[in-house]
Design a protein around this motif. Sequence first.
Motif, PDB file in Angstrom:
ATOM      1  N   ASP A   1      -6.425  47.398   9.348  1.00 49.81           N
ATOM      2  CA  ASP A   1      -5.695  46.317   8.669  1.00 49.81           C
ATOM      3  C   ASP A   1      -4.873  46.895   7.512  1.00 49.81           C
ATOM      4  O   ASP A   1      -5.435  47.457   6.567  1.00 49.81           O
ATOM      5  CB  ASP A   1      -6.694  45.289   8.137  1.00 49.81           C
ATOM      6  CG  ASP A   1      -6.026  44.060   7.538  1.00 49.81           C
ATOM      7  OD1 ASP A   1      -4.781  44.076   7.360  1.00 49.81           O
ATOM      8  OD2 ASP A   1      -6.746  43.091   7.234  1.00 49.81           O
ATOM      9  N   PRO A   2      -3.536  46.755   7.554  1.00 48.76           N
ATOM     10  CA  PRO A   2      -2.713  47.281   6.464  1.00 48.76           C
ATOM     11  C   PRO A   2      -3.035  46.655   5.108  1.00 48.76           C
ATOM     12  O   PRO A   2      -2.852  47.289   4.069  1.00 48.76           O
ATOM     13  CB  PRO A   2      -1.281  46.971   6.901  1.00 48.76           C
ATOM     14  CG  PRO A   2      -1.397  45.920   7.952  1.00 48.76           C
ATOM     15  CD  PRO A   2      -2.715  46.151   8.624  1.00 48.76           C
ATOM     16  N   ALA A   3      -3.519  45.388   5.109  1.00 54.43           N
ATOM     17  CA  ALA A   3      -3.886  44.738   3.840  1.00 54.43           C
ATOM     18  C   ALA A   3      -5.059  45.474   3.188  1.00 54.43           C
ATOM     19  O   ALA A   3      -5.117  45.600   1.955  1.00 54.43           O
ATOM     20  CB  ALA A   3      -4.250  43.272   4.090  1.00 54.43           C
ATOM     21  N   VAL A   4      -5.970  45.959   4.012  1.00 52.26           N
ATOM     22  CA  VAL A   4      -7.111  46.721   3.484  1.00 52.26           C
ATOM     23  C   VAL A   4      -6.622  48.063   2.938  1.00 52.26           C
ATOM     24  O   VAL A   4      -7.004  48.485   1.844  1.00 52.26           O
ATOM     25  CB  VAL A   4      -8.180  46.942   4.575  1.00 52.26           C
ATOM     26  CG1 VAL A   4      -9.280  47.878   4.061  1.00 52.26           C
ATOM     27  CG2 VAL A   4      -8.785  45.614   5.006  1.00 52.26           C
ATOM     28  N   ARG A   5      -5.746  48.730   3.692  1.00 53.47           N
ATOM     29  CA  ARG A   5      -5.241  50.031   3.245  1.00 53.47           C
ATOM     30  C   ARG A   5      -4.429  49.891   1.956  1.00 53.47           C
ATOM     31  O   ARG A   5      -4.479  50.757   1.075  1.00 53.47           O
ATOM     32  CB  ARG A   5      -4.384  50.676   4.338  1.00 53.47           C
ATOM     33  CG  ARG A   5      -5.142  50.932   5.635  1.00 53.47           C
ATOM     34  CD  ARG A   5      -4.436  51.929   6.533  1.00 53.47           C
ATOM     35  NE  ARG A   5      -3.079  51.567   6.874  1.00 53.47           N
ATOM     36  CZ  ARG A   5      -2.726  50.742   7.868  1.00 53.47           C
ATOM     37  NH1 ARG A   5      -3.665  50.179   8.622  1.00 53.47           N
ATOM     38  NH2 ARG A   5      -1.456  50.476   8.118  1.00 53.47           N
ATOM     39  N   LEU A   6      -3.716  48.788   1.811  1.00 62.55           N
ATOM     40  CA  LEU A   6      -2.965  48.530   0.590  1.00 62.55           C
ATOM     41  C   LEU A   6      -3.918  48.370  -0.595  1.00 62.55           C
ATOM     42  O   LEU A   6      -3.699  48.937  -1.674  1.00 62.55           O
ATOM     43  CB  LEU A   6      -2.108  47.270   0.752  1.00 62.55           C
ATOM     44  CG  LEU A   6      -1.281  46.843  -0.468  1.00 62.55           C
ATOM     45  CD1 LEU A   6      -0.275  47.921  -0.847  1.00 62.55           C
ATOM     46  CD2 LEU A   6      -0.549  45.523  -0.174  1.00 62.55           C
ATOM     47  N   SER A   7      -4.996  47.599  -0.386  1.00 60.26           N
ATOM     48  CA  SER A   7      -5.991  47.422  -1.447  1.00 60.26           C
ATOM     49  C   SER A   7      -6.684  48.738  -1.768  1.00 60.26           C
ATOM     50  O   SER A   7      -7.000  49.021  -2.930  1.00 60.26           O
ATOM     51  CB  SER A   7      -7.034  46.379  -1.019  1.00 60.26           C
ATOM     52  OG  SER A   7      -6.464  45.094  -0.955  1.00 60.26           O
ATOM     53  N   VAL A   8      -6.913  49.566  -0.751  1.00 58.35           N
ATOM     54  CA  VAL A   8      -7.527  50.874  -0.958  1.00 58.35           C
ATOM     55  C   VAL A   8      -6.625  51.735  -1.840  1.00 58.35           C
ATOM     56  O   VAL A   8      -7.090  52.392  -2.785  1.00 58.35           O
ATOM     57  CB  VAL A   8      -7.801  51.572   0.392  1.00 58.35           C
ATOM     58  CG1 VAL A   8      -8.108  53.055   0.178  1.00 58.35           C
ATOM     59  CG2 VAL A   8      -8.959  50.898   1.112  1.00 58.35           C
ATOM     60  N   ALA A   9      -5.324  51.731  -1.547  1.00 56.30           N
ATOM     61  CA  ALA A   9      -4.379  52.527  -2.345  1.00 56.30           C
ATOM     62  C   ALA A   9      -4.392  52.089  -3.808  1.00 56.30           C
ATOM     63  O   ALA A   9      -4.415  52.924  -4.723  1.00 56.30           O
ATOM     64  CB  ALA A   9      -2.970  52.395  -1.763  1.00 56.30           C
ATOM     65  N   ARG A  10      -4.400  50.796  -4.034  1.00 53.14           N
ATOM     66  CA  ARG A  10      -4.406  50.283  -5.406  1.00 53.14           C
ATOM     67  C   ARG A  10      -5.723  50.589  -6.112  1.00 53.14           C
ATOM     68  O   ARG A  10      -5.745  50.929  -7.308  1.00 53.14           O
ATOM     69  CB  ARG A  10      -4.155  48.773  -5.387  1.00 53.14           C
ATOM     70  CG  ARG A  10      -2.726  48.405  -4.972  1.00 53.14           C
ATOM     71  CD  ARG A  10      -2.587  46.923  -4.739  1.00 53.14           C
ATOM     72  NE  ARG A  10      -1.195  46.548  -4.475  1.00 53.14           N
ATOM     73  CZ  ARG A  10      -0.810  45.365  -3.993  1.00 53.14           C
ATOM     74  NH1 ARG A  10      -1.731  44.439  -3.747  1.00 53.14           N
ATOM     75  NH2 ARG A  10       0.462  45.106  -3.780  1.00 53.14           N
ATOM     76  N   ALA A  11      -6.839  50.481  -5.366  1.00 48.50           N
ATOM     77  CA  ALA A  11      -8.144  50.762  -5.957  1.00 48.50           C
ATOM     78  C   ALA A  11      -8.284  52.240  -6.304  1.00 48.50           C
ATOM     79  O   ALA A  11      -8.817  52.596  -7.363  1.00 48.50           O
ATOM     80  CB  ALA A  11      -9.253  50.336  -4.991  1.00 48.50           C
ATOM     81  N   LEU A  12      -7.804  53.112  -5.429  1.00 49.26           N
ATOM     82  CA  LEU A  12      -7.859  54.549  -5.699  1.00 49.26           C
ATOM     83  C   LEU A  12      -7.039  54.902  -6.943  1.00 49.26           C
ATOM     84  O   LEU A  12      -7.418  55.771  -7.728  1.00 49.26           O
ATOM     85  CB  LEU A  12      -7.349  55.333  -4.489  1.00 49.26           C
ATOM     86  CG  LEU A  12      -8.271  55.353  -3.267  1.00 49.26           C
ATOM     87  CD1 LEU A  12      -7.543  55.937  -2.062  1.00 49.26           C
ATOM     88  CD2 LEU A  12      -9.540  56.149  -3.551  1.00 49.26           C
ATOM     89  N   THR A  13      -5.929  54.220  -7.106  1.00 49.06           N
ATOM     90  CA  THR A  13      -5.096  54.449  -8.292  1.00 49.06           C
ATOM     91  C   THR A  13      -5.844  54.085  -9.561  1.00 49.06           C
ATOM     92  O   THR A  13      -5.787  54.796 -10.571  1.00 49.06           O
ATOM     93  CB  THR A  13      -3.795  53.633  -8.193  1.00 49.06           C
ATOM     94  OG1 THR A  13      -3.079  54.029  -7.023  1.00 49.06           O
ATOM     95  CG2 THR A  13      -2.915  53.855  -9.413  1.00 49.06           C
ATOM     96  N   ARG A  14      -6.567  52.963  -9.517  1.00 44.71           N
ATOM     97  CA  ARG A  14      -7.322  52.524 -10.699  1.00 44.71           C
ATOM     98  C   ARG A  14      -8.423  53.518 -11.050  1.00 44.71           C
ATOM     99  O   ARG A  14      -8.682  53.782 -12.227  1.00 44.71           O
ATOM    100  CB  ARG A  14      -7.958  51.151 -10.443  1.00 44.71           C
ATOM    101  CG  ARG A  14      -6.975  50.008 -10.383  1.00 44.71           C
ATOM    102  CD  ARG A  14      -7.678  48.672 -10.344  1.00 44.71           C
ATOM    103  NE  ARG A  14      -8.268  48.350 -11.646  1.00 44.71           N
ATOM    104  CZ  ARG A  14      -8.457  47.112 -12.092  1.00 44.71           C
ATOM    105  NH1 ARG A  14      -8.098  46.087 -11.361  1.00 44.71           N
ATOM    106  NH2 ARG A  14      -8.993  46.902 -13.270  1.00 44.71           N
ATOM    107  N   LEU A  15      -9.069  54.068 -10.040  1.00 44.83           N
ATOM    108  CA  LEU A  15     -10.208  54.955 -10.282  1.00 44.83           C
ATOM    109  C   LEU A  15      -9.779  56.380 -10.610  1.00 44.83           C
ATOM    110  O   LEU A  15     -10.399  57.051 -11.424  1.00 44.83           O
ATOM    111  CB  LEU A  15     -11.131  54.944  -9.056  1.00 44.83           C
ATOM    112  CG  LEU A  15     -11.862  53.610  -8.814  1.00 44.83           C
ATOM    113  CD1 LEU A  15     -12.485  53.598  -7.427  1.00 44.83           C
ATOM    114  CD2 LEU A  15     -12.937  53.381  -9.862  1.00 44.83           C
ATOM    115  N   GLY A  16      -8.717  56.851  -9.954  1.00 48.62           N
ATOM    116  CA  GLY A  16      -8.193  58.183 -10.236  1.00 48.62           C
ATOM    117  C   GLY A  16      -9.133  59.305  -9.839  1.00 48.62           C
ATOM    118  O   GLY A  16     -10.161  59.096  -9.197  1.00 48.62           O
TER     119      GLY A  16
END
Length: 218
Positions: free
Chosen positions: A169-184
């Motif tokens: 699901d691209p919506a999940v991958r989009l959320s993953v990208a944003r979450a990874l950015t927050r965590l660094g």
Amino acid sequence: MRILSEALNDSDPRVVEEAVRGLGRLRIKDTVPALQQLAGASSGNLLQAVFEALGDIGDKRALSTLEQAYNNPDKFIEVQVSYAMAKLGKKEAHARLNSFLEGDPGESKVGLLAAYYLVKLDKDAGLKHLEELMKKPGSPLAPIAAETLGKTENPRAVLVLVEAFKAPDPAVRLSVARALTRLGGPRAASALKKLRSDPDPGVRVAAAAGLAELGEVD
């Protein structure tokens, strides 16, 4: 600190909420009585911020206020109070948070909040629950679970997110990208570099923006 304390009396609840969260992060014990008073006159996001702040500050004086709210009929409030009690060293509160993970399927958002708090408390049960939600095909909660992992501020959440960067699901991958950015961190940056080649343009843009925010510019 004085500005934050004075802001507790502001007429705008959004200003008060930001002040409460700031005081919680700074762990200002002198503001516990004011926060206790605020707990009795607040609701919604502001009340959640108050409970979280009382837990983060870690002053035992808050126990009386939290115990009064412990059996609230609103399950979300019960979860919030359980988190604060757990932060104050009450072991039974950990068990209570775990119990919400196994609740009625119709209360899945309550379980989501409980899992969020468990991850903040560095408990494996929270990570496992959010990972399972994130991997459920077609679930509307899957992208939210990924976002929630990013909000926990727990570096261990990166490992769970990295495993999901190939979700269908691209919506999940989009959320993953944003979450990874927050965590660094290095692992997050490595996964974001792979997501720059994602078939979905929105995911690619989010990954590139995340890398730029993390200072990872090739």
